[in-house]
Design an enzyme around this catalytic site. Structure first.
Site, PDB file in Angstrom:
ATOM      1  CG  ASP A 107      -0.113  -0.113   2.534  1.00  0.00           C
ATOM      2  OD1 ASP A 107       0.696  -1.053   2.637  1.00  0.00           O
ATOM      3  OD2 ASP A 107      -0.291   0.736   3.434  1.00  0.00           O
ATOM      4  CE1 TYR A 114       9.194  -1.597   1.964  1.00  0.00           C
ATOM      5  CE2 TYR A 114       7.085  -0.485   2.256  1.00  0.00           C
ATOM      6  CZ  TYR A 114       7.820  -1.650   2.104  1.00  0.00           C
ATOM      7  OH  TYR A 114       7.170  -2.867   2.110  1.00  0.00           O
TER       8      TYR A 114
HETATM    9  N1  LIG Z   1       5.382  -6.345   6.651  1.00  0.00           N
HETATM   10  C1  LIG Z   1       4.397  -5.602   6.158  1.00  0.00           C
HETATM   11  O1  LIG Z   1       3.582  -5.003   6.891  1.00  0.00           O
HETATM   12  C2  LIG Z   1       4.195  -5.505   4.671  1.00  0.00           C
HETATM   13  C3  LIG Z   1       3.123  -4.731   4.189  1.00  0.00           C
HETATM   14  C4  LIG Z   1       2.919  -4.648   2.818  1.00  0.00           C
HETATM   15  C5  LIG Z   1       3.767  -5.308   1.941  1.00  0.00           C
HETATM   16  N2  LIG Z   1       4.811  -6.021   2.430  1.00  0.00           N
HETATM   17  C6  LIG Z   1       5.677  -6.700   1.471  1.00  0.00           C
HETATM   18  O2  LIG Z   1       5.585  -8.089   1.720  1.00  0.00           O
HETATM   19  C7  LIG Z   1       6.807  -8.716   1.331  1.00  0.00           C
HETATM   20  C8  LIG Z   1       7.307  -9.604   2.463  1.00  0.00           C
HETATM   21  O3  LIG Z   1       7.518  -8.789   3.605  1.00  0.00           O
HETATM   22  P1  LIG Z   1       7.848  -9.408   5.026  1.00  0.00           P
HETATM   23  O4  LIG Z   1       7.048  -8.613   6.001  1.00  0.00           O
HETATM   24  O5  LIG Z   1       7.753 -10.875   4.969  1.00  0.00           O
HETATM   25  O6  LIG Z   1       9.360  -8.942   5.168  1.00  0.00           O
HETATM   26  P2  LIG Z   1      10.582  -9.595   5.963  1.00  0.00           P
HETATM   27  O7  LIG Z   1      10.096 -10.440   7.089  1.00  0.00           O
HETATM   28  O8  LIG Z   1      11.508  -8.443   6.250  1.00  0.00           O
HETATM   29  O9  LIG Z   1      11.230 -10.557   4.879  1.00  0.00           O
HETATM   30  C9  LIG Z   1      11.974 -10.084   3.820  1.00  0.00           C
HETATM   31  C10 LIG Z   1      13.064 -11.094   3.552  1.00  0.00           C
HETATM   32  O10 LIG Z   1      13.815 -10.637   2.420  1.00  0.00           O
HETATM   33  C11 LIG Z   1      15.169 -10.909   2.700  1.00  0.00           C
HETATM   34  N3  LIG Z   1      16.034 -10.085   1.864  1.00  0.00           N
HETATM   35  C12 LIG Z   1      16.390  -8.792   2.034  1.00  0.00           C
HETATM   36  N4  LIG Z   1      17.215  -8.410   1.054  1.00  0.00           N
HETATM   37  C13 LIG Z   1      17.398  -9.488   0.251  1.00  0.00           C
HETATM   38  C14 LIG Z   1      18.164  -9.721  -0.916  1.00  0.00           C
HETATM   39  N5  LIG Z   1      18.931  -8.767  -1.471  1.00  0.00           N
HETATM   40  N6  LIG Z   1      18.092 -10.946  -1.489  1.00  0.00           N
HETATM   41  C15 LIG Z   1      17.350 -11.929  -0.943  1.00  0.00           C
HETATM   42  N7  LIG Z   1      16.615 -11.766   0.167  1.00  0.00           N
HETATM   43  C16 LIG Z   1      16.641 -10.554   0.758  1.00  0.00           C
HETATM   44  C17 LIG Z   1      15.327 -10.619   4.173  1.00  0.00           C
HETATM   45  O11 LIG Z   1      16.490 -11.210   4.672  1.00  0.00           O
HETATM   46  P3  LIG Z   1      17.275 -10.528   5.912  1.00  0.00           P
HETATM   47  O12 LIG Z   1      16.286 -10.511   7.054  1.00  0.00           O
HETATM   48  O13 LIG Z   1      18.417 -11.449   6.128  1.00  0.00           O
HETATM   49  O14 LIG Z   1      17.647  -9.154   5.478  1.00  0.00           O
HETATM   50  C18 LIG Z   1      14.049 -11.240   4.728  1.00  0.00           C
HETATM   51  O15 LIG Z   1      14.219 -12.607   5.020  1.00  0.00           O
HETATM   52  C19 LIG Z   1       7.759  -7.579   0.930  1.00  0.00           C
HETATM   53  O16 LIG Z   1       7.704  -7.423  -0.464  1.00  0.00           O
HETATM   54  C20 LIG Z   1       7.148  -6.360   1.583  1.00  0.00           C
HETATM   55  O17 LIG Z   1       7.486  -5.179   0.876  1.00  0.00           O
HETATM   56  C21 LIG Z   1       5.049  -6.143   3.770  1.00  0.00           C
END
Ligand SMILES: NC(=O)c1ccc[n+]([C@@H]2O[C@H](COP(=O)([O-])OP(=O)(O)OC[C@H]3O[C@@H](n4cnc5c(N)ncnc54)[C@H](OP(=O)(O)O)[C@@H]3O)[C@@H](O)[C@H]2O)c1
Length: 286
Positions: free
Chosen positions: A100, A123
């Site tokens: 969002d 972001y």
């Molecule tokens: N969390 C929210 O509220 C939210 C809301 C809307 C959309 N999203 C989207 O949902 C998706 C998943 O989010 P999430 O909350 O699951 O995030 P998360 O828990 O931070 O997971 C992201 C993962 O990506 C890994 N990562 C970072 N840089 C990388 C790279 N260069 N190559 C490979 N892996 C990499 C991270 O590893 P490290 O931890 O080792 O860095 C982490 O394991 C993302 O696209 C995010 O933008 C999230």
């Protein structure tokens, strides 16, 4: 179908891999150590032999992105481009998870999938770049799946933080003037699986819970699920709680594109939270 899930150790990635395996799919789980999505050569090699790539990898430190925009955009913009390039070369589809935060949050009715993006944070700009990259690179084989207000059992998220802080301090202040749709990672994973198995056309889809609430209302539901009184949550406003990255005031996403392809949108956030809470918060203390 052979699936590759990047960012597989993240909050969404973990549940994405688990859901696919539960449903009998053939899944390669690629965490950051096994695949850095910003490395095009590694991405090309990793995507080989797969039919679908789900990119759950991202820079998700929203506030830190304000001071590290180049680094954040390398992961959130260039990473998806590398994966989409590889997917196209290997004849695979790519699912780019987005947010969002690509919108400015000034709307008063739910954002359509086709609304022009207008990010107001570093972001958000990086994530918007990721959306553009997969559409440009792999126009016929890319699905952009936006979600928001995500929570899950395998990461730091709002309900886990609120439950902990409320228990430790006996009270917590939460903003009333930001509205959105609390969404469980397991439900997003199910929507992604449904879209791919339905062979949904390339395009943009919104995978958020139905309904809407403020963070304050969600926090009340969280503390009640944690066995506390809702009165431990006190209302505050964004003015009193300034953070480096601006938060969208209104983050409600519409689900028309899912309806069009026959994939049911996620149910109301209240009913999904009732199901998710024991898993996300863990067993009650004592
Ligand atoms: N969390 C929210 O509220 C939210 C809301 C809307 C959309 N999203 C989207 O949902 C998706 C998943 O989010 P999430 O909350 O699951 O995030 P998360 O828990 O931070 O997971 C992201 C993962 O990506 C890994 N990562 C970072 N840089 C990388 C790279 N260069 N190559 C490979 N892996 C990499 C991270 O590893 P490290 O931890 O080792 O860095 C982490 O394991 C993302 O696209 C995010 O933008 C999230």
């Amino acid at each position: 179908m052979r699936w590759l899930v990047t960012g597989s150790a993240g909050m969404l990635g973990t549940d994405m891999v688990a859901l696919l395996r539960e449903r009998g799919e053939d899944v390669t789980a690629a965490d950051r150590a096994s695949l850095d999505i910003t490395d095009p050569v590694a991405a090309h090699a990793a995507v080989a032999g797969h039919d679908v790539v789900v990119n759950a990898a991202a820079w998700t430190a929203v506030d830190d992105a304000e001071t590290h925009e180049v680094d954040a955009t390398a992961i959130n913009g260039d990473g998806p481009r590398a994966l989409a390039t590889a997917a196209r070369a290997h004849g695979a589809r790519v699912v780019q998870i987005s947010t969002d935060y690509v919108f400015d949050g000034t709307a008063t009715t739910p954002y359509d999938e086709s609304t022009d993006v207008a990010p107001v944070s570093a972001y958000g700009r990086g994530k918007a770049a990721g959306e553009r990259a997969v559409r440009e690179t792999h126009p016929d084989g890319s699905l952009v799946v936006r979600t928001a207000w995500l929570y899950g059992a395998h990461g730091t998220c709002f309900p886990r933080t609120i439950a902990r802080v409320a228990a430790e301090r006996g009270g917590v202040e939460v903003v009333t003037d930001q509205v959105g749709q609390p969404t469980w990672t397991v439900d997003v994973a199910a929507v992604v699986h449904a879209l791919v198995t339905a062979d949904a056309p390339a395009g943009t889809y919104h995978a958020t819970s139905s309904g809407q609430c403020s963070w304050f209302e969600f926090a009340q539901a969280v503390v009640v699920a944690a066995g506390l009184e809702s009165s431990v949550v006190a209302p505050t406003t964004s003015d009193a709680f300034v953070r480096p990255a601006p938060r969208p005031a209104y983050s409600v996403l519409g689900h028309a594109a899912l309806d069009l392809v026959g994939v049911p949108p996620i149910a109301d956030w209240t009913s999904r939270w009732a199901v998710a809470a024991p898993t996300v918060l863990g067993p009650p203390a004592g």
